[in-house]
Design a protein around this motif. Sequence first.
Motif, PDB file in Angstrom:
ATOM      1  N   ILE A  99      -5.559   6.753  -0.663  1.00  0.00           N
ATOM      2  CA  ILE A  99      -5.815   5.613   0.227  1.00  0.00           C
ATOM      3  C   ILE A  99      -4.619   5.288   1.126  1.00  0.00           C
ATOM      4  O   ILE A  99      -4.784   5.149   2.338  1.00  0.00           O
ATOM      5  CB  ILE A  99      -6.257   4.369  -0.590  1.00  0.00           C
ATOM      6  N   VAL A 117      -9.112   9.041  -5.670  1.00  0.00           N
ATOM      7  CA  VAL A 117      -9.278   8.214  -4.466  1.00  0.00           C
ATOM      8  C   VAL A 117      -8.069   7.312  -4.262  1.00  0.00           C
ATOM      9  O   VAL A 117      -7.516   7.223  -3.161  1.00  0.00           O
ATOM     10  CB  VAL A 117     -10.565   7.362  -4.577  1.00  0.00           C
ATOM     11  N   ALA A 118      -7.632   6.658  -5.339  1.00  0.00           N
ATOM     12  CA  ALA A 118      -6.590   5.633  -5.221  1.00  0.00           C
ATOM     13  C   ALA A 118      -5.326   6.177  -4.582  1.00  0.00           C
ATOM     14  O   ALA A 118      -4.702   5.511  -3.746  1.00  0.00           O
ATOM     15  CB  ALA A 118      -6.275   5.051  -6.595  1.00  0.00           C
ATOM     16  N   PHE A 119      -4.964   7.403  -4.943  1.00  0.00           N
ATOM     17  CA  PHE A 119      -3.687   7.930  -4.473  1.00  0.00           C
ATOM     18  C   PHE A 119      -3.769   8.522  -3.070  1.00  0.00           C
ATOM     19  O   PHE A 119      -2.753   8.879  -2.486  1.00  0.00           O
ATOM     20  CB  PHE A 119      -3.151   8.962  -5.476  1.00  0.00           C
ATOM     21  N   VAL A 142     -12.426   8.983  -9.448  1.00  0.00           N
ATOM     22  CA  VAL A 142     -11.942   7.599  -9.391  1.00  0.00           C
ATOM     23  C   VAL A 142     -10.428   7.508  -9.225  1.00  0.00           C
ATOM     24  O   VAL A 142      -9.950   6.835  -8.307  1.00  0.00           O
ATOM     25  CB  VAL A 142     -12.432   6.797 -10.630  1.00  0.00           C
ATOM     26  N   PRO A 143      -9.622   8.183 -10.065  1.00  0.00           N
ATOM     27  CA  PRO A 143      -8.168   8.092  -9.829  1.00  0.00           C
ATOM     28  C   PRO A 143      -7.734   8.845  -8.574  1.00  0.00           C
ATOM     29  O   PRO A 143      -6.789   8.433  -7.892  1.00  0.00           O
ATOM     30  CB  PRO A 143      -7.547   8.722 -11.072  1.00  0.00           C
ATOM     31  N   MET A 172       4.502   6.058  -3.956  1.00  0.00           N
ATOM     32  CA  MET A 172       5.688   6.347  -4.751  1.00  0.00           C
ATOM     33  C   MET A 172       5.314   6.769  -6.163  1.00  0.00           C
ATOM     34  O   MET A 172       6.085   7.419  -6.842  1.00  0.00           O
ATOM     35  CB  MET A 172       6.587   5.116  -4.846  1.00  0.00           C
ATOM     36  N   PHE A 173       4.147   6.348  -6.621  1.00  0.00           N
ATOM     37  CA  PHE A 173       3.760   6.643  -7.995  1.00  0.00           C
ATOM     38  C   PHE A 173       2.787   7.806  -8.006  1.00  0.00           C
ATOM     39  O   PHE A 173       1.786   7.775  -7.320  1.00  0.00           O
ATOM     40  CB  PHE A 173       3.117   5.426  -8.651  1.00  0.00           C
ATOM     41  N   SER A 174       3.138   8.816  -8.753  1.00  0.00           N
ATOM     42  CA  SER A 174       2.200   9.919  -8.870  1.00  0.00           C
ATOM     43  C   SER A 174       1.262   9.591 -10.029  1.00  0.00           C
ATOM     44  O   SER A 174       1.537   8.703 -10.827  1.00  0.00           O
ATOM     45  CB  SER A 174       2.943  11.207  -9.172  1.00  0.00           C
ATOM     46  N   PHE A 233       0.831  -1.206   0.000  1.00  0.00           N
ATOM     47  CA  PHE A 233       0.000   0.000   0.000  1.00  0.00           C
ATOM     48  C   PHE A 233       0.860   1.249   0.000  1.00  0.00           C
ATOM     49  O   PHE A 233       0.596   2.206  -0.711  1.00  0.00           O
ATOM     50  CB  PHE A 233      -0.917   0.029   1.227  1.00  0.00           C
ATOM     51  N   LEU A 234       1.904   1.212   0.842  1.00  0.00           N
ATOM     52  CA  LEU A 234       2.744   2.406   0.950  1.00  0.00           C
ATOM     53  C   LEU A 234       3.479   2.691  -0.354  1.00  0.00           C
ATOM     54  O   LEU A 234       3.754   3.845  -0.666  1.00  0.00           O
ATOM     55  CB  LEU A 234       3.740   2.248   2.094  1.00  0.00           C
ATOM     56  N   THR A 235       3.804   1.650  -1.116  1.00  0.00           N
ATOM     57  CA  THR A 235       4.518   1.910  -2.370  1.00  0.00           C
ATOM     58  C   THR A 235       3.633   2.639  -3.374  1.00  0.00           C
ATOM     59  O   THR A 235       4.151   3.273  -4.288  1.00  0.00           O
ATOM     60  CB  THR A 235       5.027   0.612  -3.026  1.00  0.00           C
ATOM     61  N   VAL A 236       2.308   2.569  -3.187  1.00  0.00           N
ATOM     62  CA  VAL A 236       1.418   3.319  -4.071  1.00  0.00           C
ATOM     63  C   VAL A 236       1.764   4.806  -4.001  1.00  0.00           C
ATOM     64  O   VAL A 236       1.681   5.535  -4.988  1.00  0.00           O
ATOM     65  CB  VAL A 236      -0.057   3.089  -3.685  1.00  0.00           C
TER      66      VAL A 236
END
Lengths: 294, 285
Positions: free
Chosen positions: B158, B154-156, B151-152, B123-125, B118-121
Motif C-alpha cells: 500500500i 496487500v498491507a506492505f 491479506v498480509p 520500514m517493516f518487512s 504510511f511511509l514508515t510501513v
Amino acid sequence: MGVQRSTVIFAWILLLPAVLYVLAIVAYPLVDTFILSFTDASLRKTTNWVGWVNYDKIFNERFAEVIIRTFVWTFFSVALKMVIGTFGACMLNAAVPGRSLFRLLTMPPWIVPMAIGIFMWGWMYNGQFGMISGLLQRFGLVDGPVAFLAYGSTAFWATIVTDVWIGVPLVTIYFLAAIQSIPKDLYEAAWTDGAGRWYRFRRITLPLMVPAIITMSMLSLIATFNSFDIIWILTQGGPSGETTTMIIDTYQTAIGSKKYGEGAARAVLICIFLSLFCFAYFRVTRRLNPEKRA
Amino acid sequence: MSSPAMIDRYRWWEIILIYCGIAVFLFFVLAPFLEGFLVSLKPLSQLFSSPYRFWPENGSFEAYRTMWISVPGFARYIFNSFFISTVVTLIVLCLVIPAAYAFAKFEFRGMGILLGAFLTVNMFSGAVLLIPLFRLMRSMGVLNTYLAMIVPGVAFLIPSAIWLLRTYMIRIPQELNEAAYMDGASHFYTLRRVILPIAMPGIIVVAITTFIGAYAQQFIFALTFNSKTEYMPLPVGLFAYFGKQEVIWNELMAASFVGIAPAMVVIFFLQRYLVGGLTAGAVKQ
C-alpha cells in the motif's frame, strides 16, 4: 485557507479504507509483538505474563554476536551497493551506442521473483559444479573446488554478494536519475574552463550525487536490515550460525522453535533499531531538501 | 538538451574503457541468469562432470519437458503465483486510488503526518511482524488458504502505491476539481467522472508495479502461513520441492526460467513506465 467541513469529511472517507487496513495488518501486529514479548506464548494453550524474562534471555553471549554480525553484514552490503551502483550509474550515463539496451539489462535482478534469483546463486556457489568455483579453478586461482556455502566465512560473503546483486539495479537507476538531473551548464562551464573529464566527475558529479547517495543508503540500510529470503534460501543461517542475522534468528526462534514470546522480544529489538534508522532517515532527508517538502 | 557528447567527444580509448566498464557491470548483474540458463540446457550427466565446462555440450531443452513431470504441481504453482498477485493488485488499487486522491488534492492538518506514517510501513518487512501476523491469520481461520498470503501481502504494498499514485494525481490541474464543483457535481461524481479517466495512465503504472512487487515478494508469508501444496506460489513450491531431495539442478533452473519469463516480458514492454514510476517513487520529499 479555510477548508469546508464537507471536504474534510470527504477526504477522510477516501482515506479510511487504506488507513484501517494498514492499522489492522501492520499497526495491530506491531502492538501485539510488544505485548507478546512479555509473555511465554508458545504452542501451549495457556500464556503467562513473565515480564522481562525474554529480554534477559536475549542478552546472552550468543545474541550479542548475532547483533554485531547483523550490523557487519548490513554495513558491507549497503556499502557495496552504493559503490557498485555509483559505478554502474556513471557507466550507463555515458553517451555511447546501445545505452538504452544496457539500462534495460540492469533491471532483471530487481524485477524477477527474489527467491528464483537466489536459486540461481545457490547453483553459482555450488562447490563441485558451480560457475564461480569452476572458473576460479579454470584460471588456476584455487586448486580444488570451493564450497562457498559450506564454510562460515565464505557463506557470510556469499550471502552479502547475493544481497548486493538484488539491490544494485534499484540503486543504479536511482543514481542515474540523480546524475541526469544535474544541470548541464555546470559541465559546460567547467569544460570551457578546460577541466578534464576526471576533474569534472570529482568536482561536479560526485558532490552533487551526495544527497542521492545518502538518501539511498538510508533506504538501503533499512531494507538490508530486513533481509530474510536470501539467507534463508542459501544457508538458513548456517553453517554453524555464521550467517544468522537478527531476522533469521527471530524466525528460527518464533517459527522454528515455536517460542512466540522469545521471538517477539527479538522482533521488538529489530523494531527499535528500525525506528532509529527511520527517524534518522527522516531527519536527514529533511535536511537535504529543505525547500522541497512535499 | 545538450548531451555530454556535445561538450567533448569521447576518444576511442575512452569508448573502449566505458564498454569494458559496462561489460563488467552487466556481467555481475546477469551472470546468474546466464549460468542458470546454460545449466537448464545441460543434460544431468554433464552437470556433474569435472572439469567445469561453461558451455553445454549437445545441450537441449529436455529439462523444460521433464520438469513438468518431476515437479507435479508446477503448472499449479504458476497459476497460484499469478492468482495471488492479481488479487493483491486489485485490492491494493481499491484501497489506494481514493487515498492517493485525498493525499494529492486536499490539505488539512495531520495530512503530512499521516502520509509519513504510511511511509514508515515500508520500514517493516513481513519478517519482523511474522509472529503476530501468524496469530492473526490463525484467528481469522485463513491459514493454509490463499487469503493467508493475500491479506498480509496487500498491507506492505500500500505505501509505495499511494506514494506513486499521488505523484500522478498532483499533476492533475486543480481547476478541474473546482470547475466540476462549481457546476454542482458532488465530490464522488468529480472523482469518478473527471479525475479517474485523467489519472488512468498513472493507475495503470501503479497496477503494474504493484503486480510485480506482489509477484516478486511472495516468499516469507507463503512459506510460513501455508503448508498446502495446492496453494503454494512458484518460489515456495520450488523451494519446498527441491528442498526435499537431491536437487535436480537443470530442472530447477528450467522451472525458474519459465517462472521469470512473465517478469521479463513486462520489463521489455513497459520499461519506460517502470523507470518513470520508480524514480517518481524514489525522488521524494
